[in-house]
Design an enzyme around this catalytic site. Structure first.
Site, PDB file in Angstrom:
ATOM      1  N   LYS B  76       1.224  -1.033  -0.588  1.00 18.89           N
ATOM      2  CA  LYS B  76      -0.035   0.045  -0.001  1.00 18.89           C
ATOM      3  C   LYS B  76       0.561   1.114   0.225  1.00 18.89           C
ATOM      4  CE  LYS B  76      -3.745   2.127   2.881  1.00 18.89           C
ATOM      5  NZ  LYS B  76      -4.967   1.828   3.744  1.00 18.89           N
ATOM      6  N   SER B 151     -10.006   2.162   2.698  1.00 20.62           N
ATOM      7  CA  SER B 151      -8.804   2.386   2.008  1.00 20.62           C
ATOM      8  C   SER B 151      -7.814   1.911   0.972  1.00 20.62           C
ATOM      9  CB  SER B 151      -8.846   3.707   2.928  1.00 20.62           C
ATOM     10  OG  SER B 151      -7.338   2.912   3.935  1.00 20.62           O
ATOM     11  N   SER B 175     -10.628  -0.702   6.707  1.00 16.12           N
ATOM     12  CA  SER B 175      -9.419  -0.142   5.505  1.00 16.12           C
ATOM     13  C   SER B 175      -8.718  -1.564   5.060  1.00 16.12           C
ATOM     14  CB  SER B 175      -8.868   0.732   5.422  1.00 16.12           C
ATOM     15  OG  SER B 175      -9.079   2.420   5.118  1.00 16.12           O
TER      16      SER B 175
END
Lengths: 95, 484
Positions: B76, B151, B175
């Site tokens: 990420k 997210s 997330s």
């Protein structure tokens, strides 16, 4: 609690955040709605509840006061928008 | 080869069936083919990946390999990766080449994992749909007209489309788990403090936690074996022994006590999702688990409380982005105030600004007690609910998200509706507990996730419970038609 345009302007100033004049009404709506959601907290009596700052109620760890970092100024300043002689440059602050 | 689990790929690398360079080349080719449509990667680190893969092949040959040596992985874009652009999904950091490496990604590199690239995400991890990214929305591989969740939407979409066999994510209010549910993957949010936050760009420091996104619970265990552990550079890292997370996978779950919170099955839950969750629970009963209804009375307060705690901490953390030392700076600032406000006004997107505004408001003079302190008190009540529940049950189960993946743009203009899509995941972050989402079925061709919540530091048990279900079902092995 709802907020008005004056609140938005004041909070934006505190947050050092430029907001378009045209967007202010939308912030008034959005923040008022979010605060209305947050208001649900007031339905609960929390007078005798101890606030929880850390999920595991851990205390801050301490370490000996020893130098552990090496100087990497040049490396970090390579990322800066404007530097000179090892200093970060900003617009003139004192006249 | 691209649909194999890490456990299978690891065996294939060891037997010499495939080399890491071949495997990495395969995934890079898939990324080139599909990323333009899905937009799950912000940066693709091809040259570094091939170099790391060649090193991994040498380690494999020399017998110096870990289970992750040679395994490609997506990180990420919230993790600082030295010498590689690290944007956190924001224009603010569009020019930021991280000068140091996060502990989490450093551990993967040391284990020999091969970073394929940095995955797309909601800006500063603030969002539940991956639509707030400066780099554009990510598409759900199951239906490209829909969101992947957020997210960690890029990480999850990449793994779901088999553009990486695994990825890292972070979870502040759901997330990892919510996108894992919406894309049909296994996602684990560990106990707060279990994985180092050093070098992971901070959103809400008392809630943020990194975890794995994988096909299977077994793979998640392999990633946890690398990620978990104490780090003196993270002041909230927990000093506690790290178990072998694969050790308990095969244990029987005969007699496992499952708690079903009645509040999770009330009103807001879609009937079709409820049916999927109920059949998953029945599968657990068939495996010998015992089900019991429990109550988490303060469930409804989790979202309101979160939207004080998270924005307050976000406004504080994001004050570091000032246009002076790194990140975006506006052109021709006329004075220092202009430099701050315009750099921040230009660098941050709408959702981030909204949260900074909320956070600044609730922390401003005269409001602290009414908002932040009140929220911290309710946070304790939420934790106490879980504490009481875990006195009578081993794990808690329920839906991960109240609906399947929604359409792109459907909730983008209504922040409060978007916030409520995290209703089942947020309480876990407030309490700091570990929780996983595992694929449990489909509604109209879209995946549904089962959430399994465990007591503090019981990640091994969660993974065991997930693995046993995955031995009896094959929901976790389903691949969207286009990406098979």
């Amino acid at each position: 609690m709802s907020v008005d345009q004056t609140d938005i302007t004041k909070v934006a100033l505190l947050a050092r955040l430029e907001i378009d004049e045209a967007d202010v009404p939308q912030y008034v709506d959005n923040l008022s709605n979010i605060l209305a959601l947050v208001e649900q907290m007031n339905e609960v009596d929390t007078d005798r509840v101890v606030p929880m700052a850390h999920p595991l109620d851990a205390a801050q760890r301490l370490r000996p006061d020893e130098v552990t970092e090496v100087d990497q100024r040049d490396r970090f300043q390579a990322l800066a928008p404007q530097v000179e002689a090892g200093l970060y440059l900003v617009p003139k602050v004192i006249e | 080869m691209h649909t194999k689990t890490i456990a299978q790929l690891s065996a294939a690398l060891r037997s010499g069936e495939i080399s890491s360079v071949e495997l990495t080349t395969l995934f890079l080719a898939r990324i080139k083919q599909h990323n333009p449509a899905l937009n799950c990667y912000i940066s693709i680190t091809e040259a570094q990946a091939l170099e790391a893969a060649a090193t991994a092949d040498r380690r494999l040959k020399e017998g110096d390999a870990t289970p992750l040596t040679g395994i490609p992985i997506a990180h990420k874009d919230i993790f600082c990766t030295e010498g590689v652009k690290t944007t956190c999904g924001s224009k603010m950091l569009d020019n930021f080449i991280a000068p140091y490496e996060s502990t989490c990604t450093a551990k993967f590199a040391a284990a020999g994992a091969v970073m394929l690239g940095k995955s797309n995400m909601d800006e500063f991890a603030m969002g539940s749909s991956n639509e707030t990214s400066y780099y554009g929305a990510v598409k759900n591989p199951w239906d490209q007209g829909r969101v992947p969740g957020g997210s960690s939407g890029g990480s999850v979409a990449a793994v779901a489309a088999r553009l990486a066999p695994a990825a890292t994510g972070t979870d502040t209010g759901g997330s990892i788990r919510q996108p894992a549910a919406l894309c049909g993957l296994t996602g684990l949010k560990p106990t707060y403090g279990r994985v180092s936050r050093y070098g992971m760009i901070a959103f809400a420091s008392s809630l943020d936690q990194a975890g794995p996104v994988t096909y299977s619970a077994e793979d998640a265990a392999l990633l946890m074996n690398v990620m978990a552990g104490f780090d003196e550079r993270d002041s909230t890292s927990v000093e506690r022994e790290v178990p072998d997370y694969t050790a308990e996978l095969t244990n029987s779950i005969e007699g496992l006590k499952i708690g079903l919170p009645k509040e999770y099955f009330d009103g807001g839950l879609d009937d079709s999702i409820a049916r999927v969750i109920e059949s998953a629970i029945q599968a657990y009963e068939a495996l010998g688990a015992v089900v019991k209804e429990i109550s988490l009375p303060n469930t409804a307060l989790a979202v309101p409380t979160y939207y004080v705690v998270a924005p307050a901490e976000c406004s504080t953390n994001l004050s570091r982005f000032d246009g002076v030392r790194f990140g975006h700076r506006c052109d021709d600032p006329k004075d220092l105030f202009d430099l701050y406000t315009r750099s921040r006004g230009e660098g941050f997107g709408a959702e981030v600004k909204r949260r900074i505004m909320i956070g600044t408001y609730v922390l401003s003079a005269g409001y602290y007690d009414a908002y932040y302190l009140k929220a911290q008190k309710i946070r304790r009540l939420i934790s106490e609910d879980f504490r009481a529940a875990f006195e009578t049950v081993d794990v808690i189960m329920g839906p991960t998200a109240p609906s399947t993946a929604f359409k792109l743009g459907e909730k983008a203009d209504d922040p409060v509706t978007m916030y409520l899509s995290d209703i089942y995941t947020i309480a876990v972050n407030m309490a700091g507990l570990p929780a996983a989402s595992i694929p449990a079925g489909f509604v109209d061709g879209l995946p549904v996730g089962l959430q399994v919540i465990g007591n503090y530091f019981e990640e091994s048990r969660l993974l065991n419970v997930a693995h046993q279900y995955q031995q009896a079902t094959d929901w976790h092995l389903q691949v969207p038609a286009e990406f098979q």
